[in-house]
Design an enzyme around this catalytic site. Sequence first.
Site, short mmCIF file in Angstrom:
data_model
loop_
_atom_site.label_atom_id
_atom_site.label_comp_id
_atom_site.label_asym_id
_atom_site.label_seq_id
_atom_site.Cartn_x
_atom_site.Cartn_y
_atom_site.Cartn_z
N GLY A 204 0.38 5.71 1.03
CA GLY A 204 -0.64 6.58 1.52
C GLY A 204 0.02 7.67 2.11
N GLY A 205 -0.46 8.39 3.19
CA GLY A 205 0.11 9.63 3.82
C GLY A 205 -0.62 10.59 3.09
N TYR A 206 -0.18 11.72 3.64
CA TYR A 206 -0.66 12.90 2.96
C TYR A 206 0.20 14.05 3.14
CZ TYR A 206 -2.82 13.23 7.67
OH TYR A 206 -3.33 12.89 8.92
N GLY A 207 0.08 15.13 2.38
CA GLY A 207 0.95 16.47 2.46
C GLY A 207 0.93 16.78 1.06
N LYS A 208 2.02 17.19 0.56
CA LYS A 208 2.01 17.79 -0.67
C LYS A 208 1.63 16.86 -1.62
CE LYS A 208 5.10 21.63 -0.42
NZ LYS A 208 6.10 21.60 0.81
N LYS B 244 6.42 1.05 7.09
CA LYS B 244 6.25 2.22 6.25
C LYS B 244 7.36 2.98 6.01
CE LYS B 244 1.74 2.18 7.63
NZ LYS B 244 0.30 2.89 7.95
N ASP C 65 -6.70 11.71 10.76
CA ASP C 65 -6.97 11.17 9.59
C ASP C 65 -7.73 9.79 9.65
OD1 ASP C 65 -6.94 11.13 6.85
OD2 ASP C 65 -5.18 10.07 6.43
N GLY D 40 0.75 -1.23 -0.17
CA GLY D 40 -0.08 0.07 -0.13
C GLY D 40 0.73 1.20 -0.11
N VAL E 232 3.90 1.20 1.88
CA VAL E 232 4.19 0.26 3.00
C VAL E 232 4.47 -0.89 2.27
CG1 VAL E 232 2.60 -0.86 4.73
CG2 VAL E 232 2.17 1.57 3.85
#
Length: 866
Positions: A528-532, A554, A650, A526, A539
């Site tokens: 993911g994460g977020y930000g820019k 991760k 989140d 997988g 993962v």
Amino acid sequence: MNHCNEIYECRDLSYNRNLGGPLPQSIGNLKQLVVLRLIGCKFGDRIPIEVGNLLNLHVLSLNSNQFAGEIPASLGRLSNLTWLDLAGNQLTGRLPTSSDEGSGLDQLLNTLHLHLNKNQLSGRIPNSLFSSNMKFIHVLLDHNNFTGEIPESIGLVRSLEILRLDNNYLNGSVPSSIRNLTLLDALNLANNKLIGPMPNLTGMHALNYLDLSNNTFDPSEVPEWLLDVQNLTTLIIESGRLHGEVPPSLFSFPQLQQLRLKDNAFGGTLDMGSNISHQLEMVDLRNNAFTSVTLSSNYNNSIILVGNPVCSNAQLHETEYCHEPQDSGSGSSITDCLHPYEGPIVCRAPSFSDVSRNLAPMANRIASMVNGTPVSFSLQNYFFDGDAYLRVQLTICPSSAKHFTRREILQWFDLSSQSLALSEIYGPCYFDPWQYSFRRSVNRGLIAGIVVGCVAAVLAIAGLGSYALWQKKRAKKAIILQNPFASWGSTGGDAGDAPQLRLARCFSLDELRKCTDDFSKDNEIGSGGYGKACDDLIVYKATLQDGKTVVAIKRSQKGSKQGGVEFKTEIEMLSRVHHKNLVDLVGFCFEKGERMLVYEYISNGTLTENLSGRRRTQLDWKRRLHVALDAAKGLAYLHELAKPPIIHRDVKSSNILLDDDLAAKVADFGLSMLVDDGNLGHVSTSVKGTMGYLDPEYFMTQQLTAKSDVYSFGVVMLELMTSRLPIQKGKYVVREVKAGLDEKDAEFCGLKHMIDPSILNDGCIVGFRKFVELALRCVEDASDDRPTMSEIVKEIETMLKDDKLKGNSASSSSSSSSDAGLRQTYDELLLLSREVNSDGVHRSDRYLFSDRSETDACAVLDRGSE
Ligand SMILES: *[C@@H]1O[C@H](CO)[C@@H](O)[C@H](O)[C@H]1NC(C)=O
Ligand SMILES: *[C@@H]1O[C@H](CO)[C@@H](O)[C@H](O)[C@H]1NC(C)=O
């Protein structure tokens, strides 16, 4: 040999000033050491030259001790060092450079932080110290005895974000090269002997904080370049030999919060114009020569005009403008004393950017801590540093005596501990007091007090292994502190506060590389994460070398700026959190710029997958209630029992994992802070979260609270009911359910078409109405109307207990948004994300979305660009 050897700071030993004495030369044998942090202890004497043998060091923090003598030139050999902090000691002598001494600080080409402030360093700041291949972002040389000119070479360090040279004896004129520092966010040159014209700072558009006070610059009017530095939040030029009028445009800088121009010779009429910054809260023009004032009805905050001729005007004389300010209204008062106990409060993850509006809870908390003691305190000089840490200077003044006694300081013990329990809006904070010189006291009663105090402190560290271990083994090989948190004991005075820690293992890069087959695509499970961008994290699934333990690794993508210290903070935070409904952190790796977190692997995938039918599990209604209950318990723990409290930020179905028994565990808490946020200063801040789950109130106010998680959880509840993504085919589940609801419809039949048919098959839906009502309370617009996580836990437990329960309380859905414009933006954002979901990727100038899976649209909205 393990790669992550660290010696942790005294702060982790409950801030212990009793650990002290000289640092042994044999420390130079701990060659594998990566992090050496001994902050706020009593280490003294010289910093051993042998520290320069620790070639693997990334972090060297010896601040707030009593080190004396010169900075060893050998530190220049530490080419891996990213963080050098020697602040708050009694270091003397010159800054060593390689041209003088063979090695020196000019060789620290990978260092981001150079903190040498609050010492007694002297001599010139060598021109050879700085070069264009340096990476410094913070250079703090303030509060020393430096003389001579500011070196021209400073302009070569283009990465600089904070430069503090204040409170020295610097002279000469400011080199024009300083203007090359276009990333500079804070510049403080106050309290020196600088001469010539005020430096021309045209084009320094990143500058937020500027202090040029108390120098001997040529007398002048407000320099023209100043009107070009439009992003200032704080402008301080006290005793700046300025005269003429204050141009009204100065008050209209959009982010200006404080304008402090006292002790100048400004005159004429004070006219603030009509376009005054909405953020402006304080204008201090004491002791100038204003003869008249045109006050604007647009501005209701503080203006201080004491000491101006205009105050002899009968009309103004009695007004607040012409009186010394008493109280800033937030529980703090401006304090002035000879021997204050002071230092910064550092908060590592505040959830806001407008400090002035968010300082009150901190002031109140400190007021309650010092309650009952005869002191006054102030909170001043706040700013976001380059790491987006909020720093607020706390000054505590004794109100009767001129000095604090040792015993009195011991009463601040609470203030000094690792985590300062402030309001959750600040994130984890600590207080880092400067060294305090006590007045010698011969009062016997006081000595008894000190002894008692120290015994308590010694008890607190009795049984703590790390220092004793170090003493014992120092001549042998490096110590392996597999558990960096081993320093909390299970005995002693602070046992009650010792967090329950399971070992968070430190993995070597090699080990993780091997068990993921060199991070091969096959092992990816997988991202993911977020930000820019949405792909900050990948993962991997892996089996550790023991052949049994299956983990999810991760791995942050390269290019993130987060440094070791921040990473450590996050790991500390995550390691303190253990709950059966939270995914456990197994360990971490911090090596060669890699930052990885290793979690237990949860076999049955995400709730999203399970609801979408992508897995073969069948979640009947009762099972879904259990899933909701499990997740709610995990979140209640984060909000209410974790210290410091953690806001997940989140919550969504793809962050809820199901194990073998279909018990739910919440994942990715704290990750929000692991993800680099770019320049999260007070210029702009991004609202983070996943579309469809994002709390509209948080979006509009940027005030993150635990209730934002509650909102997201409410959306997950609706997902459990409908088995649909929150935004699907252009429809937002929250609105659909609200719209489908009819109060008179006792069984909520109107919602039948939205319910997952597979749970309708179960025939009887336990507590359905209660469930829907609870979900809708969670997604109320106003966070105050939402329940807390523990209330949710209780309610779901009740539903499960009583199958036949029929709900009868009314649900309301009042909307009270004062900020229609932002509401509209939020709606617009929702709209955009619908487009994302129907036609792939949508881009616009203001929003960036990318669609990784149907659920994980992510949004970054730069409020600063609005
Ligand atoms: C630094 O300056 C202070 C204040 O002038 C003085 O008391 C102190 O002795 C100086 N220290 C050194 C090492 O020069
Ligand atoms: C400041 O620098 C700018 C840009 O080089 C220049 O245009 C301006 O004339 C300078 N101002 C003064 C007062 O020297």
